[in-house]
Structures are given as C-alpha cells and as structure tokens.
Design an enzyme around this catalytic site. Sequence first.
Site, PDB file in Angstrom:
ATOM      1  N   GLU A  43     -15.995 -11.057  11.601  1.00 22.28           N
ATOM      2  CA  GLU A  43     -16.737 -11.306  10.287  1.00 22.28           C
ATOM      3  C   GLU A  43     -18.272 -11.287  10.480  1.00 22.28           C
ATOM      4  O   GLU A  43     -18.675 -12.031  11.416  1.00 22.28           O
ATOM      5  CB  GLU A  43     -15.881 -12.686   9.846  1.00 22.28           C
ATOM      6  CG  GLU A  43     -15.651 -12.681   8.285  1.00 22.28           C
ATOM      7  CD  GLU A  43     -14.650 -11.463   7.820  1.00 22.28           C
ATOM      8  OE1 GLU A  43     -15.151 -10.657   7.628  1.00 22.28           O
ATOM      9  OE2 GLU A  43     -13.546 -11.755   8.282  1.00 22.28           O
ATOM     10  N   ASP A 183     -14.743  -2.115   3.352  1.00 23.09           N
ATOM     11  CA  ASP A 183     -13.733  -2.176   2.630  1.00 23.09           C
ATOM     12  C   ASP A 183     -13.432  -0.914   2.001  1.00 23.09           C
ATOM     13  O   ASP A 183     -12.183  -0.433   2.097  1.00 23.09           O
ATOM     14  CB  ASP A 183     -14.168  -3.104   1.281  1.00 23.09           C
ATOM     15  CG  ASP A 183     -14.362  -4.578   1.573  1.00 23.09           C
ATOM     16  OD1 ASP A 183     -14.081  -4.911   2.805  1.00 23.09           O
ATOM     17  OD2 ASP A 183     -14.973  -5.153   0.801  1.00 23.09           O
TER      18      ASP A 183
END
Length: 397
Positions: A43, A183
């Site tokens: 992340e 994404d």
Amino acid sequence: MDSLTAQYYDPKDLPDAFIKLYGGTKDSVKLFSSPARINIIGEHIDYNGGMVFPAAINRYLYLAIRKRNDSKIIYNDARFPGTYEFDINQDFVYKKEDGYANYLNGILSQIKAKGHKFDCGFEILMASNVPAAGGISSSSALECGFAWAVNETFGFNIDRVEIAKLGQMSEHNFMNVNCGIMDQFIISVAKKDTAITLNCDTLEYQYVPLVLGDYRFIVMNTNKQRRLADSKYNERRSQCEAALKILQDSGVNAKTLCALTPAEWESKKDAIKDDVLQKRAKHCVYENQRVKDAVIALNAGDLKKLGLLLNESHKSLKEDYEVTGIELDTLAETAQKQAGCLGSRMTGAGFGGCTVSIVKDEAIDDFIKNVGDAYKSKIGYAADFYVVEIGDGARRI
C-alpha cells in the site's frame, strides 16, 4: 454469513429489465461483468517504485449493452433514477451534472482519441453489487467494464492492458484525477483464484496462484467518507519525494525509495534528519519487501506467514505512514485478535474505506459478530462485511 445478501443484484434479471426499459428482444443484448478489487498487500508504494499485489473479488458491476440504429447514446442504472443521453459524434467534456456518465464519456473520449470509429450509438443498463466509495474501486470497475463492453460490442480488438490504460487516461485527461493504474489493471487482467504482482512503473506483472483452502478473505467497510484521502495522498507523495532527494543528495544511488532493500535502508537512513520523512521512507522500503515475502509465502502455502505480513503492513501504515484512523484501526486490530483470523490490514488509500482479513471458514460467523459489535460500540455506527472469493476480470457473461 454475507451481509450483502439483502442488497445483491442478480445479473440474470438485467436483460429482462433492459427489454422492459428499451424494448426489443433479449437476443440482441450483450451482458458484461466487471469486478471490484482488493490490494492484498503493498500500500502507498505504487508511486514509490514498489510492487502492488491486487486481486479481483466477486463483487461485480453488471452492464447490458445493445447497438442502436442511430447515433444516440443512452445510459441508465437499474437502481438509480435518471437517464443520460448523448450523441456518439459529439465531443465529450466533463460536466459535474452528468454524474456517473462522466466516467463513461471519459472512456469514449479516450477510445475516439485512439482513432477508433463508432458506426452507431448504443444503449446500456447497469446494476452494481460493488459498494460505492468503499475503497475497493467501484469507479474503476465502471470504467473498465464499460470499456470492455464497448470494445467487444464494436469489435475494436483492444487488449486488456490497453483497456487498463484507457481507464487511467480517462481519469487523467477527462476526470482530472492523477490516479495510478493498479485498480484499472487488476480489473482488466484478473483471473479467478490468482493475484498479480504489478510494477506500476513498467507494467510488468505476474500471476500468483491464490489458494486459501479453508480460509476466506473478508472485506470490512468502515462506511466512513474518506474526506482526507486526496489531500493526504498528495502530502505523502511529496514527503516521499523529499526523502528520496535527501538520500540521492547524500550519495545513495537509487531512482526510487523501493529500489532500496531493508538492509540498504538501515545503512543510509540517518541521512534523513526529519523524523516524519524518515518514517514515510521506511514504510515504502519495508512494505515493498513485504510484497515479495507475501508471494514467497503464498507459493509455499504458508498462509500463517501471509497473515503476519498483513498485520505488519497495517502497523506500518498506522505508525509510519499515518493513513489509517480510528475506524480502520478498530476494524483491523479487533480482527487480528479474533480466533481463526490469520491477519488483517487496511486496503486502499486509507482514512476510511476498507480492511481485508484472512479468516477460517468455521470462524466467520463469530468473527463478523465480534468485530461488528466492537466497531459499532466504539465508532457509533455499523461496518459492512463481505465474504469474498477471488474472481475474474472484466468479461462477457
């Protein structure tokens, strides 16, 4: 066991709803699905030269599409009132009042910019089981699912990597959002029961089998609006750039923070005198190593090690990168204490959104009750829980 049951939209209903809305027969209607995603680990390092480790999950946006005999475009959603109408020959521009249609028009603008020609218009009807603004990428599911549906319907032969790039270019050039590509990439290229390691700079990627046996991923949504995410994202990005420049000015030969191994970092970190900048850089270096270790653990079938890495990631995101908040911390840290839970961490930008946990099948009901009760007691409102499988990318169904 799955709190989404009451909200679940059955895609088998969509063609009938389409015909009720637009008329005609079902044999002319094409149906597509596009998944949400989780990032298992890795992340806030995609913009620091690191690797991400996402997978698609079985929460889908469904889209029915049919060519028209004229140049009109019509958008409708099965759950939300309001129709948007455009013409395929117009120059598409962002307008706030166009709502979700901007995501679709942005894709069309990029497809046309690539030189593809539309011989007619089309009409669509959508329905989604992806929680909006939950941090598992509902907007990218919309972009890539729509792009794939248009690509297949009009025979443009755009490959899956290019579909991902179209989604990102739409965000950059049409929506004016400087997003990464993770994404859109995983939603485009995902395969069932696999995750991918992705270098967001080079777009090199590899499939990694994701076999959980009698464990499942549980996504937990804080239901908090992420008002800080954008401003703090820009702040963290600039802090990382500042830390990297200090290292480079001190003689460290590294193009990105994640080019450093933990050992190299430990030998060079004292060049950064600012405690905050040092913490930001430390997260990047160690989080990138956690991605590599997670792949090794999965390939070895060591889910316990994977769970520990998730816990370490959340701790680093809380203490070193400071992007969690009381809602995410309550979910992740309560989850980590539950019987049958191997590990839990925030996933996504932070400051709200979702966490992801690895939980044994037989413990799921107690897990959801215990974590849900603790969260509501501390935060004052309920979280949502989704027991998910690892699914395919955007496709025709």
